[in-house]
Design a protein around this motif. Structure first.
Motif, PDB file in Angstrom:
ATOM      1  N   PHE A  18       0.835  -1.202   0.000  1.00  0.00           N
ATOM      2  CA  PHE A  18       0.000   0.000   0.000  1.00  0.00           C
ATOM      3  C   PHE A  18       0.870   1.252   0.000  1.00  0.00           C
ATOM      4  O   PHE A  18       0.649   2.181  -0.773  1.00  0.00           O
ATOM      5  CB  PHE A  18      -0.945   0.014   1.202  1.00  0.00           C
ATOM      6  N   PHE A  19       1.862   1.263   0.879  1.00  0.00           N
ATOM      7  CA  PHE A  19       2.685   2.473   0.979  1.00  0.00           C
ATOM      8  C   PHE A  19       3.570   2.671  -0.261  1.00  0.00           C
ATOM      9  O   PHE A  19       3.848   3.792  -0.649  1.00  0.00           O
ATOM     10  CB  PHE A  19       3.546   2.432   2.247  1.00  0.00           C
TER      11      PHE A  19
ATOM     12  N   SER B 166       1.788   1.391 -10.624  1.00  0.00           N
ATOM     13  CA  SER B 166       0.563   2.189 -10.619  1.00  0.00           C
ATOM     14  C   SER B 166       0.631   3.252 -11.699  1.00  0.00           C
ATOM     15  O   SER B 166       1.704   3.639 -12.133  1.00  0.00           O
ATOM     16  CB  SER B 166       0.370   2.846  -9.246  1.00  0.00           C
ATOM     17  N   GLY B 167      -0.561   3.686 -12.127  1.00  0.00           N
ATOM     18  CA  GLY B 167      -0.658   4.741 -13.127  1.00  0.00           C
ATOM     19  C   GLY B 167      -0.973   4.191 -14.499  1.00  0.00           C
ATOM     20  O   GLY B 167      -0.945   2.976 -14.718  1.00  0.00           O
TER      21      GLY B 167
ATOM     22  N   PHE C 232      -1.939  -0.529 -12.922  1.00  0.00           N
ATOM     23  CA  PHE C 232      -3.298  -0.390 -12.374  1.00  0.00           C
ATOM     24  C   PHE C 232      -3.552   1.033 -11.910  1.00  0.00           C
ATOM     25  O   PHE C 232      -2.621   1.789 -11.623  1.00  0.00           O
ATOM     26  CB  PHE C 232      -3.504  -1.352 -11.198  1.00  0.00           C
ATOM     27  N   GLN C 233      -4.848   1.359 -11.856  1.00  0.00           N
ATOM     28  CA  GLN C 233      -5.316   2.553 -11.149  1.00  0.00           C
ATOM     29  C   GLN C 233      -6.473   2.091 -10.270  1.00  0.00           C
ATOM     30  O   GLN C 233      -7.394   1.419 -10.755  1.00  0.00           O
ATOM     31  CB  GLN C 233      -5.809   3.613 -12.129  1.00  0.00           C
ATOM     32  N   THR C 234      -6.431   2.424  -9.003  1.00  0.00           N
ATOM     33  CA  THR C 234      -7.432   1.906  -8.071  1.00  0.00           C
ATOM     34  C   THR C 234      -8.023   3.016  -7.225  1.00  0.00           C
ATOM     35  O   THR C 234      -7.302   3.848  -6.672  1.00  0.00           O
ATOM     36  CB  THR C 234      -6.807   0.828  -7.167  1.00  0.00           C
ATOM     37  N   PHE C 235      -9.358   2.990  -7.127  1.00  0.00           N
ATOM     38  CA  PHE C 235     -10.089   3.791  -6.156  1.00  0.00           C
ATOM     39  C   PHE C 235     -10.473   2.813  -5.065  1.00  0.00           C
ATOM     40  O   PHE C 235     -11.275   1.917  -5.299  1.00  0.00           O
ATOM     41  CB  PHE C 235     -11.344   4.390  -6.821  1.00  0.00           C
TER      42      PHE C 235
ATOM     43  N   LEU D 137      -2.188   6.677   5.480  1.00  0.00           N
ATOM     44  CA  LEU D 137      -1.057   7.559   5.181  1.00  0.00           C
ATOM     45  C   LEU D 137      -0.896   8.644   6.248  1.00  0.00           C
ATOM     46  O   LEU D 137       0.229   9.013   6.598  1.00  0.00           O
ATOM     47  CB  LEU D 137      -1.213   8.179   3.787  1.00  0.00           C
TER      48      LEU D 137
ATOM     49  N   LYS E 156      -1.080  11.879  -3.483  1.00  0.00           N
ATOM     50  CA  LYS E 156      -0.512  10.548  -3.709  1.00  0.00           C
ATOM     51  C   LYS E 156      -1.606   9.554  -4.101  1.00  0.00           C
ATOM     52  O   LYS E 156      -1.445   8.770  -5.038  1.00  0.00           O
ATOM     53  CB  LYS E 156       0.211  10.066  -2.437  1.00  0.00           C
ATOM     54  N   LEU E 157      -2.737   9.605  -3.376  1.00  0.00           N
ATOM     55  CA  LEU E 157      -3.812   8.656  -3.674  1.00  0.00           C
ATOM     56  C   LEU E 157      -4.516   8.989  -4.988  1.00  0.00           C
ATOM     57  O   LEU E 157      -4.960   8.110  -5.717  1.00  0.00           O
ATOM     58  CB  LEU E 157      -4.812   8.624  -2.521  1.00  0.00           C
TER      59      LEU E 157
ATOM     60  N   LYS F  77      -3.135  10.157  -7.521  1.00  0.00           N
ATOM     61  CA  LYS F  77      -2.274   9.660  -8.604  1.00  0.00           C
ATOM     62  C   LYS F  77      -2.604   8.210  -8.940  1.00  0.00           C
ATOM     63  O   LYS F  77      -2.427   7.764 -10.074  1.00  0.00           O
ATOM     64  CB  LYS F  77      -0.796   9.770  -8.193  1.00  0.00           C
ATOM     65  N   LEU F  78      -3.095   7.461  -7.946  1.00  0.00           N
ATOM     66  CA  LEU F  78      -3.476   6.066  -8.173  1.00  0.00           C
ATOM     67  C   LEU F  78      -4.908   5.937  -8.683  1.00  0.00           C
ATOM     68  O   LEU F  78      -5.334   4.863  -9.073  1.00  0.00           O
ATOM     69  CB  LEU F  78      -3.390   5.275  -6.858  1.00  0.00           C
ATOM     70  N   SER F  79      -5.675   7.030  -8.596  1.00  0.00           N
ATOM     71  CA  SER F  79      -7.117   6.915  -8.832  1.00  0.00           C
ATOM     72  C   SER F  79      -7.448   6.895 -10.319  1.00  0.00           C
ATOM     73  O   SER F  79      -6.925   7.697 -11.093  1.00  0.00           O
ATOM     74  CB  SER F  79      -7.831   8.093  -8.175  1.00  0.00           C
TER      75      SER F  79
END
Lengths: 294, 402
Positions: A12-13, A18-19, A57-60, B311, B376-377, B379-381
């Protein structure tokens, strides 16, 4: 808060891969915004070898959703599509040294997104058959939908039977009240009918019992009854189609607005009551997942 | 780094003065208040003093209206079940969609026991429609229960007015004031509120102690029967150390009431403006004009709350979220859903709840810490691209789901 493994926290950290992925040729979007977890999985597949050269991946979603997505991309990179499709949600959870029972759905989501992405690459249509509800049994991570479906499909009547079929309630037993509620909700109408038939005994009036139908008559009558009901559903932009009759189980496909509708159980209950009345026997109406049409 | 605690609506630190006052009741003052000898009578005197301190904070007319019990949940359940038992011909309960689970789960169970439950809806800012409320008041209603302040958004309900309205129709009125006591000035003798719940650990007293205020002459039926403790209204040996602690905490709350509504409120406002000023696509939930002085509920769109909390926690900052994932259920907070906050914002809602222990420096640290966490989050969304949401994000990302 959750008792996450070090591996989950680490992914997670510091999520891997990602992206957005440039040159992606297979994308799978899966999850439920309502439930707060959804992901887009992007694959770049080598068309010659079907090897996944890159995955991002991109995750909500929550911590474990992001960690599961990250783990998934790590697991499948370098695999062929067929190898990747053999990755189970348990493999994703194992890779992360386990997930709390409430969070197992995060690993399921990863697997479903993978299937969707592969289908997208192959130009196939893909329909998931996964649905989940409120978590009931925390010992074995079993939710309402799983219990309801199993109770319906197997006509279960007791907590013991539910535990035998689904494992739910077989651990600490704290969820037994909720399982009883599900049993009553699913069986309620049937229980009531068995204990107290709504049709009064006919002996006194001398009218004969409802004549037994031939198989053909019975099917015709089921079809006719459904035809009567359909306009009501169509008015709500839904529909129902008869798929199979197996003894007292009548399988139907709900479509349009009925599908996934919160009132689906009530709709099925109504159809079941109507059919039971016209056939003069107790039947169960069961939904089946929409068929994938070629 | 010193941890920063901004989750005071979940629970508060025991005030050192509270702990000091409690300690003797674990050692030399171990007597049972019911005993005739000196061991008991000294404890009995201490309980009486504590009862007076609670009475004073609540502005109750009599100290005998204070019934000590174990927690806010017990107080809520006692109030509602008592009203139903005392008026068995009345089977309707009126409450709101945004109550604490202590009320909502009980009401859900009551429906299975053939009660009718009306849950008053709220608007986008979490406010009730008093016309709807008025239309539901009739002689079948056993009790109305509405919270004084919402735990998630801090939004206040006009409970004094609602109590008047219920009273005019002969209906008892209960309020879950667990979040309001100590932050909102309360003078019960001037109201028509019949019962009120409070919980010690929300106002710097320990966990495991609560109070149900029961106005004199309210028809009452105990939840627990047994000994004569609390004049027979709540049997069971008194939790004397915690009662003493709660008494001291109530005294302190009265002393700091002004500070809560000036200093703490200013810190909250600074925090809120600081965050909204540096994070785009963020907004405050609830009725910002009529809410608790210590609470802000901020929705960060297109990210999920648990990630934010993890975080922040990494930097020693403690807050809480309105997201599903921290509670074990799949749906986001029922409060935010009742307010029709979109899922993409409800899941990303963070509640900061301050106390008189927070400092201006802490507030600045949090203001500095939040923007990079959200960035940061995001950017993942899948809803986000660069430093802005996608155009028409709900169309750009539409995941499949059964």
């Amino acid at each position: 808060m959750w008792d996450y493994s070090d591996k989950v926290r680490e992914h997670f950290f510091n999520p891997r891969n990602s992206g957005p992925l440039d040159g992606a040729n297979g994308t799978g979007d899966f999850g439920s915004i309502k439930c707060g977890d959804a992901l887009r999985l992007m694959l770049r597949v080598n068309p010659e070898t079907e090897v996944i050269d890159d995955a991002r991946f991109q995750t909500f979603g929550c911590g474990s959703a992001i960690a599961s997505s990250s783990a998934l991309t790590e697991i499948i990179k370098g695999k062929t599509l067929d190898e990747a499709l053999r990755v189970s949600n348990q493999d994703i959870a194992d890779y992360l040294d386990g997930l709390p029972p409430e969070k197992m759905h995060c690993s399921v989501m990863g697997r479903e997104a993978l299937q969707a992405a592969v289908a997208d690459y192959r130009g196939e249509s893909w329909k998931d058959d996964h649905e989940e509800g409120e978590l009931i049994c925390k010992c074995f991570a079993i939710d309402t939908v799983m219990i309801e479906d199993t109770v319906r499909a197997n006509s279960l009547r007791t907590i013991e039977e539910v535990a035998n079929y689904t494992k739910a309630g077989g651990g600490c037993s704290a969820c037994h009240e909720k399982i009883e509620d599900i049993l009553i909700a699913v069986n309620g109408r049937l229980y009531a009918r068995e204990v107290k038939p709504t049709r009064a005994p006919v002996a006194s009036s001398g009218t004969p019992d409802m004549p037994k139908l031939t198989n053909y008559q019975r099917i015709r009558r089921i079809e006719e009854t459904l035809e009567e009901i359909r306009p009501l559903l169509q008015r709500e932009h839904g529909d129902v189609t008869l798929v199979e009759i197996d003894g007292r189980n009548i399988y139907v496909e709900l479509s349009g607005a009925c599908q996934g509708c919160a009132m689906q159980a009530a709709t099925l209950g109504g159809v079941q009551q109507k059919l039971s009345e016209t056939l003069g026997e107790l039947v169960q109406v069961l939904p089946i997942a929409p068929l994938v049409r070629a | 780094m010193q941890p920063i605690y901004m989750d005071n609506n979940a629970t508060t630190a025991c005030d050192p003065a509270v702990v000091a006052a409690m300690l003797p009741y674990f050692t030399e003052q171990f007597g049972n208040a019911s005993s005739i000898h000196s061991f008991g009578s000294r404890v009995g005197k201490a309980l009486k003093e504590a009862r007076g301190q609670v009475q004073s904070l609540l502005g109750a007319a009599h100290d005998s209206e204070i019934v000590f019990n174990s927690c806010g949940t017990e107080a809520d359940a006692t109030a509602i079940l008592s009203a139903l038992k005392a008026n068995p011909e009345r089977r309707t309960v009126i409450t709101t969609t945004v109550e604490h689970p202590a009320i909502l789960s009980l009401c859900q169970w009551l429906e299975k026991e053939d009660c009718v439950v009306h849950r008053l809806r709220v608007d986008g800012k979490g406010r009730l429609d008093l016309d709807e409320y008025a239309s539901l008041l009739n002689d079948r209603v056993a009790i109305v229960s509405a919270m004084w302040a919402n735990n998630e958004t801090g939004t206040l309900f006009p409970v004094e007015e609602m109590a008047e309205m219920a009273h005019a129709q002969g209906i008892p009125f209960h309020t879950d004031a667990v979040q309001a006591v100590g932050k909102v000035a309360i003078d019960l003798k001037k109201t028509k509120i019949d019962m009120l719940s409070l919980s010690g650990h929300k106002l710097h007293a320990p966990k495991g102690i609560g109070v149900l205020y029961v106005r004199r002459n309210t028809r009452f039926r105990p939840l627990l029967r047994g000994g004569h403790q609390e004049r027979g209204r709540r049997a069971g040996t008194e939790n004397s150390a915690s009662i003493v602690g709660l008494g001291v905490a109530c005294g302190l709350a009265q002393q700091y009431m002004r500070e809560e509504n000036t200093t703490v409120k200013r810190l909250r406002d600074r925090l809120e403006r600081g965050i909204l000023g540096s994070v785009r696509n963020a907004f405050v939930n609830g009725d910002t004009l009529y809410r608790l002085p210590n609470t802000t509920s901020i929705a960060f769109e297109y990210v999920e709350g648990e990630g934010i909390l993890l975080l922040l926690n990494q930097q020693g900052i403690a807050a809480s979220s309105g997201s599903a994932c921290t509670s074990g259920s799949l749906e986001p907070s029922h409060v935010l859903r009742a307010m029709a906050i979109p899922y993409t914002a409800a899941h990303g809602t963070i509640r900061f709840s301050l106390s008189r222990y927070n400092t201006a420096q802490e507030v600045e640290q949090v203001i500095a810490a939040v923007p990079p966490v959200i960035a940061k989050l995001r950017k993942l969304s899948p809803y986000w691209s660069g430093d802005a949401p996608l155009a028409r994000p709900e169309e750009a990302f539409r995941p499949d789901y059964a």
